[in-house]
Design an enzyme around this catalytic site. Structure first.
Site, mmCIF file in Angstrom:
data_model
loop_
_atom_site.group_PDB
_atom_site.id
_atom_site.type_symbol
_atom_site.label_atom_id
_atom_site.label_comp_id
_atom_site.label_asym_id
_atom_site.label_seq_id
_atom_site.Cartn_x
_atom_site.Cartn_y
_atom_site.Cartn_z
ATOM 1 N N ILE A 164 -3.354 -4.549 -1.514
ATOM 2 C CA ILE A 164 -3.549 -4.044 -2.980
ATOM 3 C C ILE A 164 -2.357 -3.493 -3.429
ATOM 4 O O ILE A 164 -2.286 -3.657 -4.792
ATOM 5 C CB ILE A 164 -4.643 -2.978 -2.854
ATOM 6 C CG1 ILE A 164 -3.947 -1.657 -2.044
ATOM 7 C CG2 ILE A 164 -5.892 -3.221 -2.226
ATOM 8 C CD1 ILE A 164 -4.641 -0.516 -2.344
ATOM 9 N N ASP A 165 -1.154 -3.632 -2.937
ATOM 10 C CA ASP A 165 -0.002 -3.091 -3.171
ATOM 11 C C ASP A 165 0.793 -3.994 -4.191
ATOM 12 O O ASP A 165 1.510 -3.326 -4.946
ATOM 13 C CB ASP A 165 0.950 -2.749 -1.965
ATOM 14 C CG ASP A 165 0.216 -1.447 -1.236
ATOM 15 O OD1 ASP A 165 0.816 -1.261 0.064
ATOM 16 O OD2 ASP A 165 -0.750 -0.966 -1.679
ATOM 17 N N SER B 74 2.667 -7.838 8.378
ATOM 18 C CA SER B 74 2.221 -8.935 9.033
ATOM 19 C C SER B 74 3.120 -9.964 9.265
ATOM 20 O O SER B 74 3.307 -10.710 10.207
ATOM 21 C CB SER B 74 0.800 -9.399 8.377
ATOM 22 O OG SER B 74 0.263 -8.067 8.458
#
Ligand code: F6P
Length: 326
Positions: free
Chosen positions: A130-131, A108
């Site tokens: 979440i990474d 993004s």
């Protein structure tokens, strides 16, 4: 650039628990500072196709505890084209939006950086994935909740692995990064952790599986990051099975479980801090920057610098996991 009067807010890329807490903080901080807020739904897709909704303080009541994102999200190839970004720019201008907060991952921010190079509407990013694979911040929204989901799942798997003296290969998300696997494995006491950032852990795993390893433990939990060079849990289990015929093996792929759930207190607090800081950054005429949390302090880093750097995983933790699980 004149004073900001109206901001847009969107969530983009893979959703993450805590995104709603960030949206809430952005809207409440904006309203507190006398700004109008437009919610942009479905990520950059909604910016190109004008999926806009007026937001006020009450629009974000009762969402801090909810996973997912009330603004929906999407991945948008069109925004990676100049024409797509020009359409988006025209839509923002037409809606009177003169600053944007984008909550998402590095994909993004690539689009946001390009937009800021081409047009005069500022963007401020909040790292939501979440990474936890974004440079310029120790922390991304959703990572802590995902870790807790992994730990709860592995604790359950450990019961049955122990009952059957089995080896379980548990695959976790993280795209090309191993943070979920490393921290989830450490927190759940996994006997092996396989991540893309290192290459020797498969050999170590074989050592502890060998019948002559002298290990007292009768079951093994191996956490495998989906991006690991072994090809993931299924590929690795097949390889081990071919080498050790009489070993009892099972595979669990946690998948999108890791993306859901009510955000943890840590995710809620950090999302709130970041949402507040993003609006303040726009009011301070910042643009093309991401809010980070470094040593628990709010920081600003340009999109271009964040995207250029490589985030280094802490290899000492891999050593620690081996020692503690022996
Ligand atoms: O980037 C977050 C993430 O959950 C990755 O860990 C995972 O590989 C990917 O998104 C899955 O994408 P999708 O939800 O589009 O299947």
């Amino acid at each position: 650039m004149g004073k900001i009067k109206r901001i847009g807010v969107l969530t983009s890329g893979g959703d993450a628990p805590g995104m709603n807490a960030a949206i809430r903080a952005v809207v409440r901080t904006a309203v507190y500072n006398g700004l109008k807020v437009t919610g942009i739904r479905q990520g950059f897709y909604g910016m190109i196709y004008k999926d806009f909704v007026e937001m006020e303080a009450s629009s974000v009541s009762d969402i801090i505890q909810r996973g997912g994102t009330i603004l929906k999200t999407a991945r948008c190839e069109e925004f990676m084209t100049e024409e797509g970004r020009l359409t988006a720019y025209r839509n923002l201008r037409e809606a009177g939006i003169d600053g944007v907060v984008v909550i998402g991952g590095d994909g993004s921010f690539i689009g946001a950086r390009l937009f800021c190079e081409e047009h005069d509407i500022p963007y401020v990013g909040i790292p939501g994935t979440i990474d936890n694979d974004i440079c310029g911040t120790d922390y991304t929204i959703g990572h802590d909740t995902a870790l807790n989901t992994v730990v709860q799942a592995v604790d359950k798997i450990r019961d049955t692995a122990d009952a059957h003296n089995r080896i379980f290969f548990v695959e976790v998300m993280g795209a090309e990064a191993g943070y979920i696997a490393l921290y989830g494995g450490l927190a759940s006491g996994a006997e092996a952790i396989l991540i893309p950032e290192t290459t020797d852990e498969e050999r170590d795993l074989i050592k502890i599986i060998r019948p002559d390893s002298g290990r007292k433990k009768t079951s093994i939990i191996a956490i495998v990051a989906e991006g690991d060079e072994s090809g993931g849990a299924i590929a690795l289990s097949e390889k081990v099975k071919s080498e050790f015929k009489d070993v009892d093996i099972r595979v669990s792929i946690l998948g999108h479980l890791q993306r859901g759930g009510s955000p943890s207190a840590t995710d809620r607090v950090n999302a709130s801090k970041m949402g507040y800081a993003a609006v303040k950054a726009l009011l301070d005429n910042q643009k093309s920057v991401m809010i980070g949390l470094v040593n628990n302090e709010i920081t600003l880093i340009s999109f271009s610098r964040s995207l250029k750097l490589n985030k280094h995983i802490n290899h000492k933790l891999i050593e620690l996991a081996k020692i503690l699980s022996a």
